[in-house]
Design a protein around this motif. Structure first.
Motif, PDB file in Angstrom:
ATOM      1  N   ALA A  81       0.845  -1.198   0.000  1.00 42.49           N
ATOM      2  CA  ALA A  81       0.000   0.000   0.000  1.00 42.49           C
ATOM      3  C   ALA A  81       0.872   1.236   0.000  1.00 42.49           C
ATOM      4  O   ALA A  81       2.044   1.196   0.392  1.00 42.49           O
ATOM      5  N   ASP A  82       0.286   2.345  -0.430  1.00 43.22           N
ATOM      6  CA  ASP A  82       0.933   3.647  -0.358  1.00 43.22           C
ATOM      7  C   ASP A  82       0.684   4.222   1.031  1.00 43.22           C
ATOM      8  O   ASP A  82      -0.445   4.577   1.382  1.00 43.22           O
ATOM      9  N   GLY A  83       1.740   4.320   1.820  1.00 43.77           N
ATOM     10  CA  GLY A  83       1.599   4.778   3.192  1.00 43.77           C
ATOM     11  C   GLY A  83       1.212   6.218   3.357  1.00 43.77           C
ATOM     12  O   GLY A  83       0.918   6.666   4.471  1.00 43.77           O
ATOM     13  N   THR A  84       1.194   7.006   2.270  1.00 39.71           N
ATOM     14  CA  THR A  84       0.765   8.391   2.365  1.00 39.71           C
ATOM     15  C   THR A  84      -0.732   8.544   2.104  1.00 39.71           C
ATOM     16  O   THR A  84      -1.273   9.639   2.231  1.00 39.71           O
TER      17      THR A  84
ATOM     18  N   VAL B 187      -3.998   3.165   4.152  1.00 41.96           N
ATOM     19  CA  VAL B 187      -3.492   2.807   5.480  1.00 41.96           C
ATOM     20  C   VAL B 187      -4.612   2.203   6.325  1.00 41.96           C
ATOM     21  O   VAL B 187      -4.424   1.187   7.009  1.00 41.96           O
ATOM     22  N   ARG B 188      -5.789   2.809   6.263  1.00 45.46           N
ATOM     23  CA  ARG B 188      -6.931   2.294   7.021  1.00 45.46           C
ATOM     24  C   ARG B 188      -7.254   0.859   6.602  1.00 45.46           C
ATOM     25  O   ARG B 188      -7.505  -0.010   7.449  1.00 45.46           O
ATOM     26  N   ALA B 189      -7.217   0.600   5.296  1.00 41.70           N
ATOM     27  CA  ALA B 189      -7.527  -0.739   4.790  1.00 41.70           C
ATOM     28  C   ALA B 189      -6.477  -1.753   5.243  1.00 41.70           C
ATOM     29  O   ALA B 189      -6.811  -2.886   5.614  1.00 41.70           O
ATOM     30  N   VAL B 190      -5.203  -1.360   5.218  1.00 40.75           N
ATOM     31  CA  VAL B 190      -4.137  -2.260   5.652  1.00 40.75           C
ATOM     32  C   VAL B 190      -4.296  -2.615   7.125  1.00 40.75           C
ATOM     33  O   VAL B 190      -4.187  -3.788   7.516  1.00 40.75           O
ATOM     34  N   VAL B 191      -4.559  -1.626   7.943  1.00 40.66           N
ATOM     35  CA  VAL B 191      -4.696  -1.878   9.379  1.00 40.66           C
ATOM     36  C   VAL B 191      -5.899  -2.779   9.651  1.00 40.66           C
ATOM     37  O   VAL B 191      -5.812  -3.741  10.431  1.00 40.66           O
ATOM     38  N   ALA B 192      -7.007  -2.507   8.995  1.00 40.28           N
ATOM     39  CA  ALA B 192      -8.195  -3.349   9.193  1.00 40.28           C
ATOM     40  C   ALA B 192      -7.926  -4.786   8.760  1.00 40.28           C
ATOM     41  O   ALA B 192      -8.325  -5.742   9.452  1.00 40.28           O
ATOM     42  N   ASP B 193      -7.240  -4.949   7.628  1.00 37.72           N
ATOM     43  CA  ASP B 193      -6.921  -6.291   7.135  1.00 37.72           C
ATOM     44  C   ASP B 193      -5.958  -6.996   8.085  1.00 37.72           C
ATOM     45  O   ASP B 193      -6.104  -8.187   8.387  1.00 37.72           O
ATOM     46  N   ALA B 194      -4.949  -6.262   8.574  1.00 39.45           N
ATOM     47  CA  ALA B 194      -3.977  -6.849   9.498  1.00 39.45           C
ATOM     48  C   ALA B 194      -4.653  -7.329  10.774  1.00 39.45           C
ATOM     49  O   ALA B 194      -4.397  -8.442  11.265  1.00 39.45           O
TER      50      ALA B 194
ATOM     51  N   HIS C 174      -0.976   9.270   9.839  1.00 38.87           N
ATOM     52  CA  HIS C 174      -2.139   8.476   9.423  1.00 38.87           C
ATOM     53  C   HIS C 174      -2.112   7.102  10.083  1.00 38.87           C
ATOM     54  O   HIS C 174      -3.140   6.603  10.564  1.00 38.87           O
ATOM     55  N   LEU C 175      -0.936   6.485  10.081  1.00 37.62           N
ATOM     56  CA  LEU C 175      -0.805   5.156  10.670  1.00 37.62           C
ATOM     57  C   LEU C 175      -1.159   5.169  12.155  1.00 37.62           C
ATOM     58  O   LEU C 175      -1.920   4.319  12.634  1.00 37.62           O
ATOM     59  N   ALA C 176      -0.621   6.139  12.880  1.00 37.93           N
ATOM     60  CA  ALA C 176      -0.885   6.208  14.322  1.00 37.93           C
ATOM     61  C   ALA C 176      -2.377   6.312  14.600  1.00 37.93           C
ATOM     62  O   ALA C 176      -2.907   5.630  15.489  1.00 37.93           O
ATOM     63  N   GLY C 177      -3.063   7.145  13.843  1.00 38.13           N
ATOM     64  CA  GLY C 177      -4.496   7.305  14.061  1.00 38.13           C
ATOM     65  C   GLY C 177      -5.280   6.023  13.849  1.00 38.13           C
ATOM     66  O   GLY C 177      -6.294   5.786  14.525  1.00 38.13           O
ATOM     67  N   GLU C 178      -4.818   5.182  12.921  1.00 37.69           N
ATOM     68  CA  GLU C 178      -5.528   3.939  12.629  1.00 37.69           C
ATOM     69  C   GLU C 178      -5.195   2.818  13.612  1.00 37.69           C
ATOM     70  O   GLU C 178      -6.057   1.996  13.947  1.00 37.69           O
TER      71      GLU C 178
END
Length: 265
Positions: free
Chosen positions: A60-63, A68-75, A118-122
């Protein structure tokens, strides 16, 4: 009361995982027994790392906040939660304060700072549930001026230190530890770009360039990625259960050198 009882990370997410430091951190967490999800914009590099380590790759594009939201949810869905996140994404995008470099400055902030924000918020709601740990990779460029032509990188890494301290204060009462690692020069593809430039400019070999760069560093060498990965693993582990809001400098002592005394060495 000790709220974090796990000795080592168990369910982890590493961003920027296709890079030298991110891949070394992934290997370390896997060796320590964690189930690890890795993400990076470099899908091919990520796939190779996943094949090597058994980690789950989610490119994913981390920016991109939605990505990022999709990656975190999938993880979280695949692992069953998250107790450890290491944010290792970053890029040394060249640019000065000249108006013609404004786009480079904004891009440096996007990759190095906004992506981390963005990552921290998710991930933080999940880390609250797990009483977990967040490790943000900053740089000694956030403590002292970075190399010439890296104003955006320097600004972003300094800001990550501020974000680390604010998150530690705000989320400590919720049982989450947040720390930063500030490496100096590391033997990674990112670092080798600067070494190649120095090598060509001075007419010397790559190893000589590394030696020249480290000539006034107290340990007289640059770091291996595995050494910085060990710092990340420590901060994420139960051995650091009372450590939060800390900025761990891992630069061989370079940041303690007063430039005005180098002539005396």
């Amino acid at each position: 009361m000790v709220t974090q009882r796990r000795r080592k990370p168990e369910l982890a997410l590493v961003t920027g995982a296709a890079g030298g430091l991110g891949s070394a951190t992934t290997r370390r967490l896997v060796e320590d027994g964690a189930k690890v999800v890795v993400t990076d914009i470099d899908a091919d590099g990520l796939a190779a790392l996943a094949d090597e380590t058994g980690a789950l790759a989610l490119p994913a594009d981390g920016t991109d906040r939605e990505a990022v939201r999709a990656v975190v949810a999938d993880a979280v869905a695949r692992l069953g939660g998250l107790d450890t996140v290491v944010a290792a994404q970053g890029a040394a995008i060249a640019g000065t304060a000249a108006p013609k470099h404004a786009d480079a400055y904004e891009r440096a902030l996007d990759v190095n700072l906004h992506g981390t924000y963005h990552l921290a918020g998710e991930v933080l709601p999940h880390l609250v549930d797990a009483q977990g740990s967040l490790v943000l990779v900053a740089s000694t460029a956030g403590l002292i001026a970075g190399p010439p032509g890296t104003v955006g990188y320097t600004a972003a890494k300094a800001a990550i230190i501020g974000v680390t301290r604010w998150l530690a204060r705000d989320y400590g009462p919720k049982g989450v530890r947040v720390n930063a690692v500030c490496p100096g020069w590391i033997r990674t593809p990112l670092g080798e770009g600067a070494m190649s430039y120095l090598s060509q400019r001075e007419g010397i070999g790559l190893e000589e360039a590394y030696a020249l760069m480290a000539a006034h560093v107290p340990l007289r060498r640059v770091a291996e990625p595995e050494e910085i990965a060990s710092c990340c693993a420590f901060l994420a582990s139960g051995d650091a259960s009372m450590v939060t809001g800390h900025v761990l400098v891992a630069d061989g002592g370079g940041a303690v050198v007063d430039a005005s005394t180098i002539a005396l060495d």
